[in-house]
Design a protein around this motif. Structure first.
Motif, mmCIF file in Angstrom:
data_model
loop_
_atom_site.group_PDB
_atom_site.id
_atom_site.type_symbol
_atom_site.label_atom_id
_atom_site.label_comp_id
_atom_site.label_asym_id
_atom_site.label_seq_id
_atom_site.Cartn_x
_atom_site.Cartn_y
_atom_site.Cartn_z
ATOM 1 N N ILE A 170 0.992 -1.381 0.070
ATOM 2 C CA ILE A 170 -0.151 0.231 -0.120
ATOM 3 C C ILE A 170 0.697 1.055 -0.398
ATOM 4 C CG2 ILE A 170 -2.238 1.167 1.153
ATOM 5 C CD1 ILE A 170 -2.899 -1.319 2.618
ATOM 6 N N ALA A 171 1.234 1.980 -0.826
ATOM 7 C CA ALA A 171 2.153 3.219 -0.874
ATOM 8 C C ALA A 171 1.066 4.301 -0.878
ATOM 9 C CB ALA A 171 1.755 4.126 -2.671
ATOM 10 N N ALA A 174 -2.329 6.941 1.683
ATOM 11 C CA ALA A 174 -3.790 6.246 1.397
ATOM 12 C C ALA A 174 -4.932 6.746 1.925
ATOM 13 C CB ALA A 174 -3.397 4.466 2.112
ATOM 14 N N GLU A 176 -8.840 7.163 3.853
ATOM 15 C CA GLU A 176 -9.803 6.362 4.250
ATOM 16 C C GLU A 176 -10.788 5.711 2.335
ATOM 17 O OE1 GLU A 176 -10.859 4.693 6.879
ATOM 18 O OE2 GLU A 176 -13.402 4.001 6.031
ATOM 19 N N GLN A 178 -10.683 4.375 0.392
ATOM 20 C CA GLN A 178 -9.766 4.112 -0.809
ATOM 21 C C GLN A 178 -9.961 2.486 -1.014
ATOM 22 O OE1 GLN A 178 -5.995 6.627 -1.234
ATOM 23 N NE2 GLN A 178 -7.634 8.202 -3.242
ATOM 24 N N ALA A 212 -8.579 12.053 9.982
ATOM 25 C CA ALA A 212 -9.196 12.271 8.966
ATOM 26 C C ALA A 212 -10.108 12.486 8.251
ATOM 27 C CB ALA A 212 -7.736 11.080 8.475
ATOM 28 N N SER A 213 -9.705 13.337 7.161
ATOM 29 C CA SER A 213 -10.771 13.842 6.124
ATOM 30 C C SER A 213 -10.502 13.901 4.713
ATOM 31 C CB SER A 213 -12.099 14.391 6.860
ATOM 32 O OG SER A 213 -12.641 14.855 5.288
ATOM 33 N N ASN A 266 -0.365 13.248 -0.523
ATOM 34 C CA ASN A 266 -0.960 12.730 -1.442
ATOM 35 C C ASN A 266 -0.411 12.358 -2.199
ATOM 36 O OD1 ASN A 266 -3.051 12.219 -3.815
ATOM 37 N ND2 ASN A 266 -4.786 13.701 -2.655
ATOM 38 N N ARG A 268 -0.172 12.059 -5.627
ATOM 39 C CA ARG A 268 -0.649 12.258 -7.188
ATOM 40 C C ARG A 268 -1.127 14.351 -6.416
ATOM 41 N NH1 ARG A 268 -2.314 8.415 -10.789
ATOM 42 N NH2 ARG A 268 -3.272 6.938 -9.193
ATOM 43 N N GLU A 269 -1.275 14.887 -5.560
ATOM 44 C CA GLU A 269 -1.798 16.400 -5.262
ATOM 45 C C GLU A 269 -0.631 16.983 -4.245
ATOM 46 O OE1 GLU A 269 -5.859 16.455 -5.033
ATOM 47 O OE2 GLU A 269 -6.040 17.418 -7.221
ATOM 48 N N TRP B 10 -5.263 2.500 -7.348
ATOM 49 C CA TRP B 10 -5.396 2.687 -7.117
ATOM 50 C C TRP B 10 -6.521 3.553 -7.650
ATOM 51 C CZ3 TRP B 10 -5.880 2.938 -1.765
ATOM 52 C CH2 TRP B 10 -4.128 2.512 -1.889
ATOM 53 N N LEU B 11 -7.907 3.407 -7.069
ATOM 54 C CA LEU B 11 -9.553 3.361 -8.080
ATOM 55 C C LEU B 11 -9.976 5.086 -7.284
ATOM 56 C CD1 LEU B 11 -10.972 0.156 -7.807
ATOM 57 C CD2 LEU B 11 -9.964 0.684 -9.253
ATOM 58 N N PHE B 14 -7.758 10.379 -10.347
ATOM 59 C CA PHE B 14 -6.817 10.341 -11.394
ATOM 60 C C PHE B 14 -6.618 9.334 -12.193
ATOM 61 C CE2 PHE B 14 -5.759 12.501 -6.692
ATOM 62 C CZ PHE B 14 -6.039 13.737 -7.626
ATOM 63 N N HIS B 104 -18.313 12.082 6.802
ATOM 64 C CA HIS B 104 -16.897 12.337 7.606
ATOM 65 C C HIS B 104 -16.188 13.507 7.770
ATOM 66 C CE1 HIS B 104 -13.516 9.843 8.654
ATOM 67 N NE2 HIS B 104 -13.234 10.569 7.785
ATOM 68 N N HIS B 105 -16.557 14.468 6.573
ATOM 69 C CA HIS B 105 -15.137 15.337 6.642
ATOM 70 C C HIS B 105 -15.968 16.317 8.115
ATOM 71 C CE1 HIS B 105 -13.656 18.928 5.503
ATOM 72 N NE2 HIS B 105 -13.917 19.734 4.947
ATOM 73 N N ALA B 108 -14.858 15.129 10.931
ATOM 74 C CA ALA B 108 -13.881 14.973 11.385
ATOM 75 C C ALA B 108 -13.124 16.620 11.634
ATOM 76 C CB ALA B 108 -12.979 15.314 10.130
#
Lengths: 314, 112
Positions: A170-171, A174, A176, A178, A212-213, A266, A268-269, B10-11, B14, B104-105, B108
């Motif tokens: 798991i890179a 990750a 929640e 996903q 986490a969000s 993240n 990608r970002e 990863w689904l 992106f 969820h947000h 948090a």
């Protein structure tokens, strides 16, 4: 082999007609289907319901199931030896099978015939597994051991659950909920059908400090009233060690102070942010000196925290 | 016992999947996927115009869409849903997931 009472699982009599069985299945599917159910044991319950319905909806399979007789749920039993002999196998052929495997193997020779005979390709079963990891593991990346019991057709053509163990990487980054698709790690395909896939669903374990969000993190930041009023520099823990945060004078309760790039990475970002959510707290007990200072403040302050009540009412 | 280390895809928003990949991995047919696109229950990220001689366009999907498409495939099989029922169920599921993400947000951000 352990006996499962498929009629009991569906909540129908052994004499129930096909319509009653279908109706019972539908009712239970609405309650336990993992895509729509919030029941805690939905996945396991639906698997059992599906297994029962798969057998009882098919007249041939149902007749074969009835032929087994009736036992207590979980009771050990042996299928009639002639079932194995009819397929050219010895008495021990059913030893390491469960009831679902048995009916998958015996259902009109479907899997068995395909395994040997080369009919149309059947894709292997997909699996979904929850991967519970800590925030620290999500931040750094981790490896997760997956243990599956995958149905596979043996050399004798019978389906059996074969244990498969492998480690999924798991890179880092990750979040929640996903999902990670691991191609070909599900059940074996038959007759040239593709192997099934494994889907890991990431669940972040609760952390004592952080919430986490997405890739952002939130932490409660308790401040003493004088720190909030006068400003202060406070130490705030992050996933990569404590940092110093400057609190501006006049900071209010509920305010979110952003610590850029201190959240989860993240891939990608960039990196998420950490937000410190201010909570102004009082000491559990006040000393006499503290009380006296507060009395003096009360006497001298013109601050009315509820002034907007009268302004709005007017 | 075979122990190996394996990498995955990863689904997320992106990644991008072709119609053929969506079909192979979700269990839905090309026609069902097209119907879900037409009902806006699945939103492709790009739609390639039909090439000469082809009757359909070739949309590409965010990898996230595979999660919904797989749910659609299971619901179709387990409840015998037709295309319309499936589209309604998917839109509702998607809405629930959006609301759950918002909840969820909000949780948090809320102090403990």
């Amino acid at each position: 082999m352990k006996y499962k009472d498929y009629y009991k699982i569906l909540g129908v009599e052994r004499t129930a007609g096909a319509d009653a069985i279908k109706k019972a299945y539908r009712r239970l599917a609405h309650k336990f289907h993992p895509d729509i159910s919030k029941e805690k044991n939905a996945k396991e319950a639906f698997q059992e319901i599906g297994e029962a319905y798969e057998t009882l909806k098919d007249p041939e399979k149902r007749a074969a199931y009835d032929e087994l007789g009736s036992f207590r749920p979980g009771q050990d039993f042996r299928p009639p030896p002639e079932w194995g002999e009819a397929h050219g196998e010895g008495r021990g052929v059913f030893d390491d099978m469960d009831l679902a495997d048995l009916f998958a193997s015996l259902s009109g020779g479907r899997h068995r015939g395909h395994a040997h005979g080369g009919a149309f390709p059947i894709p292997g079963q997909d699996f979904e597994v929850a991967a519970q990891i800590t925030l620290e593991q999500a931040a750094r990346g981790t490896e997760f051991e997956v243990n599956l019991a995958v149905p596979e057709a043996g050399a004798d053509g019978f389906m059996r659950r074969v244990p498969r163990t492998f480690t999924a990487r798991i890179a880092k980054g990750a979040a929640e909920g996903q999902r990670l698709r691991l191609p070909g790690k599900g059940g074996k395909g038959l007759n040239g059908g593709r192997d099934g896939d494994l889907y890991l669903i990431i669940h972040l374990l609760p952390h004592p400090l952080f919430r986490a969000s997405g890739h952002d993190l939130y932490i409660d930041l308790p401040l003493a009233p004088w720190e909030a009023a006068l400003g202060a520099t406070v130490e705030v823990p992050t996933l990569h060690g404590p940092v110093h945060l400057k609190v501006q004078p006049g900071t209010r309760s509920g305010q979110k102070l952003r610590l850029a790039r201190r959240g989860l990475p993240n891939p990608r970002e960039g990196i998420g942010d950490l937000y410190a959510v201010v909570q102004i707290v009082l000491p559990a007990e006040l000393s006499e000196q503290e009380r006296e200072l507060l009395r003096q403040m009360k006497a001298q302050s013109t601050f009315d925290p509820r002034s907007h009540f009268t302004e709005t009412a007017a | 016992m075979n122990i190996e280390i394996t990498e995955g895809l990863w689904l997320d928003e992106f990644g991008e999947l072709s119609l053929a990949e969506m079909e192979a991995w979700s269990g839905l047919t090309e026609a069902e996927l097209q119907q879900l696109v037409e009902c806006d229950a699945l939103s492709p990220v790009t739609t390639i115009e039909p090439a000469a001689g082809r009757s359909i366009s070739a949309p590409r999907f965010s990898a996230q869409c595979l999660v919904l498409a797989r749910a659609a495939s299971r619901l179709r099989d387990d409840f015998d849903l037709d295309a319309n029922g499936l589209a309604v169920a998917l839109r509702l599921l998607d809405r629930i997931r959006e609301l759950e993400a918002e909840l969820h947000h909000a949780r948090a951000q809320r102090p403990r």
